[in-house]
Design a protein around this motif. Structure first.
Motif, PDB file in Angstrom:
ATOM      1  N   GLU A  17       0.830  -1.200   0.000  1.00  0.00           N
ATOM      2  CA  GLU A  17       0.000   0.000   0.000  1.00  0.00           C
ATOM      3  C   GLU A  17       0.872   1.261   0.000  1.00  0.00           C
ATOM      4  OE1 GLU A  17      -3.754   1.889   2.428  1.00  0.00           O
ATOM      5  OE2 GLU A  17      -3.420  -0.268   2.490  1.00  0.00           O
ATOM      6  N   GLU A  50      -0.313  -2.378  -8.646  1.00  0.00           N
ATOM      7  CA  GLU A  50      -1.774  -2.368  -8.741  1.00  0.00           C
ATOM      8  C   GLU A  50      -2.330  -3.778  -8.957  1.00  0.00           C
ATOM      9  OE1 GLU A  50      -2.590   0.393 -11.884  1.00  0.00           O
ATOM     10  OE2 GLU A  50      -2.462   2.125 -10.534  1.00  0.00           O
ATOM     11  N   TYR A  53      -2.129  -5.640  -5.713  1.00  0.00           N
ATOM     12  CA  TYR A  53      -3.134  -5.132  -4.766  1.00  0.00           C
ATOM     13  C   TYR A  53      -4.512  -5.676  -5.129  1.00  0.00           C
ATOM     14  CZ  TYR A  53      -5.531  -1.963  -1.626  1.00  0.00           C
ATOM     15  OH  TYR A  53      -6.306  -1.463  -0.614  1.00  0.00           O
ATOM     16  N   LEU A  54      -4.836  -5.660  -6.409  1.00  0.00           N
ATOM     17  CA  LEU A  54      -6.123  -6.183  -6.863  1.00  0.00           C
ATOM     18  C   LEU A  54      -6.233  -7.685  -6.594  1.00  0.00           C
ATOM     19  CD1 LEU A  54      -8.806  -5.657  -8.256  1.00  0.00           C
ATOM     20  CD2 LEU A  54      -7.649  -5.968 -10.450  1.00  0.00           C
ATOM     21  N   ARG A  60     -11.783  -4.130  -2.894  1.00  0.00           N
ATOM     22  CA  ARG A  60     -11.450  -2.763  -2.494  1.00  0.00           C
ATOM     23  C   ARG A  60     -11.344  -1.800  -3.671  1.00  0.00           C
ATOM     24  NH1 ARG A  60      -6.886  -3.739   2.183  1.00  0.00           N
ATOM     25  NH2 ARG A  60      -8.183  -5.093   3.472  1.00  0.00           N
ATOM     26  N   THR A  61     -11.426  -2.295  -4.891  1.00  0.00           N
ATOM     27  CA  THR A  61     -11.314  -1.425  -6.053  1.00  0.00           C
ATOM     28  C   THR A  61     -12.485  -1.673  -6.989  1.00  0.00           C
ATOM     29  OG1 THR A  61     -10.087  -2.990  -7.414  1.00  0.00           O
ATOM     30  CG2 THR A  61      -8.795  -1.600  -5.927  1.00  0.00           C
ATOM     31  N   TRP A  62     -12.783  -0.701  -7.823  1.00  0.00           N
ATOM     32  CA  TRP A  62     -13.886  -0.871  -8.753  1.00  0.00           C
ATOM     33  C   TRP A  62     -13.597  -1.971  -9.764  1.00  0.00           C
ATOM     34  CZ3 TRP A  62     -13.010  -0.111 -13.905  1.00  0.00           C
ATOM     35  CH2 TRP A  62     -11.898   0.627 -14.259  1.00  0.00           C
ATOM     36  N   GLN A  63     -12.309  -2.251 -10.052  1.00  0.00           N
ATOM     37  CA  GLN A  63     -11.982  -3.319 -10.986  1.00  0.00           C
ATOM     38  C   GLN A  63     -12.409  -4.679 -10.453  1.00  0.00           C
ATOM     39  OE1 GLN A  63      -9.801  -1.008  -9.941  1.00  0.00           O
ATOM     40  NE2 GLN A  63      -8.413  -0.393 -11.557  1.00  0.00           N
ATOM     41  N   SER A  65     -14.909  -5.221  -8.306  1.00  0.00           N
ATOM     42  CA  SER A  65     -16.237  -5.206  -7.700  1.00  0.00           C
ATOM     43  C   SER A  65     -17.311  -5.817  -8.589  1.00  0.00           C
ATOM     44  CB  SER A  65     -16.632  -3.768  -7.326  1.00  0.00           C
ATOM     45  OG  SER A  65     -16.707  -2.972  -8.486  1.00  0.00           O
ATOM     46  N   LEU A 139     -11.815   0.857   2.123  1.00  0.00           N
ATOM     47  CA  LEU A 139     -12.023   0.842   0.679  1.00  0.00           C
ATOM     48  C   LEU A 139     -13.194  -0.052   0.303  1.00  0.00           C
ATOM     49  CD1 LEU A 139      -8.301   0.759  -0.445  1.00  0.00           C
ATOM     50  CD2 LEU A 139      -9.831   2.735  -0.271  1.00  0.00           C
ATOM     51  N   GLN A 143     -16.825   0.916  -1.697  1.00  0.00           N
ATOM     52  CA  GLN A 143     -17.462   0.130  -2.756  1.00  0.00           C
ATOM     53  C   GLN A 143     -18.906  -0.214  -2.373  1.00  0.00           C
ATOM     54  OE1 GLN A 143     -16.274  -0.411  -5.759  1.00  0.00           O
ATOM     55  NE2 GLN A 143     -14.425   0.698  -5.186  1.00  0.00           N
TER      56      GLN A 143
END
Length: 187
Positions: A17, A50, A53-54, A60-63, A65, A139, A143
Motif C-alpha cells: 500500500e 496495482e 493489490y487487486l 477494495r477497487t472498482w476493478q 467489484s 475501501l 465500494q
C-alpha cells in the motif's frame, strides 16, 4: 528493462500500500519531467503494484467489484469509472452548495440525505454488519456505499451524526451501537 526492487508479491500488505501510494503520488512528476526510461519503469512498477493489490484485495477497487467476481469487460470498466467520477463531482458540488442544509444521511428523523436514502443507508449498514467480524476495510466500505447509491458526503454524515452510526478502527470501519440500533429499527 530489468525490474528493480522487491517483487510486489513479496511485499507485506503495508509496504504494498505504501509503495502503491508513492507510485501514484509521483506519477505526474515522472510523466512531465522524467526520461522515457524512467517513465517506462515507473509505469511497469505501478502496474505491478496495482495488479498485486487487486489480487490480494479484489473488493477494495472498482476493478474487482464485479458481481460475478470475475473479469469485467472494458465497457463495464469505463461505465463504472464514469459513475464514480459523477458521484465524486456531485459530492464536491454538494459540499459547495450555498443552499440551506437539506438533511443528512444519518441525522434528523429520516436518515436520508439530499441524494441518499434510508434504504441506501440501511443497505450499507447491513453490509457492514454482515461482514466477517462486523468490519469492512475502508475501501470496501466505499465500494459498498457506491453499490447502495450513497454519495460520499452522505457516507461522511454516518460518522458525524449524533450519535455516529459508523466508526473508524484503523483501516476498518465498524458499526457503532447506535448504528446497530438504527439498523434493528429498520429490519
Amino acid at each position: 528493462m530489468e525490474p528493480t526492487g522487491v517483487p510486489a508479491r513479496e511485499l507485506s500488505d503495508e509496504e504494498l500500500e505504501r509503495q502503491g501510494t508513492h507510485a501514484h503520488a509521483t506519477r505526474n512528476w515522472v510523466f512531465l519531467h522524467g526520461t522515457a526510461e524512467q517513465f517506462a519503469h515507473h509505469t511497469e512498477r505501478m502496474l505491478e503494484l496495482e495488479k498485486e493489490y487487486l489480487r490480494r484485495h479484489p473488493k477494495r477497487t472498482w476493478q474487482g467489484s464485479a458481481e460475478a467476481g470475475g473479469e469485467v469487460d472494458e465497457a463495464t470498466r469505463l461505465r463504472t469509472a464514469l459513475r464514480g467520477l459523477v458521484t465524486q463531482i456531485e459530492s464536491v458540488l454538494a459540499e459547495a452548495d450555498p443552499l440551506p442544509d437539506k438533511g443528512s444521511a444519518a441525522g434528523g428523523g429520516g436518515a436520508t440525505g439530499a441524494r441518499g436514502s434510508s434504504a441506501g443507508v440501511a443497505a450499507l449498514l447491513r453490509e457492514v454488519a454482515d461482514a466477517p467480524g462486523g468490519r469492512l476495510h475502508r475501501l470496501e466500505l466505499h465500494q459498498a456505499a457506491r453499490r447502495a447509491g450513497l454519495p460520499r458526503a452522505d457516507v461522511a454524515q454516518l460518522y458525524r451524526s449524533d450519535p455516529p452510526l459508523l466508526a473508524a478502527d484503523g483501516a476498518d470501519r465498524v458499526l457503532t451501537d447506535a448504528g446497530k440500533e438504527w439498523l434493528a429499527h429498520r429490519s
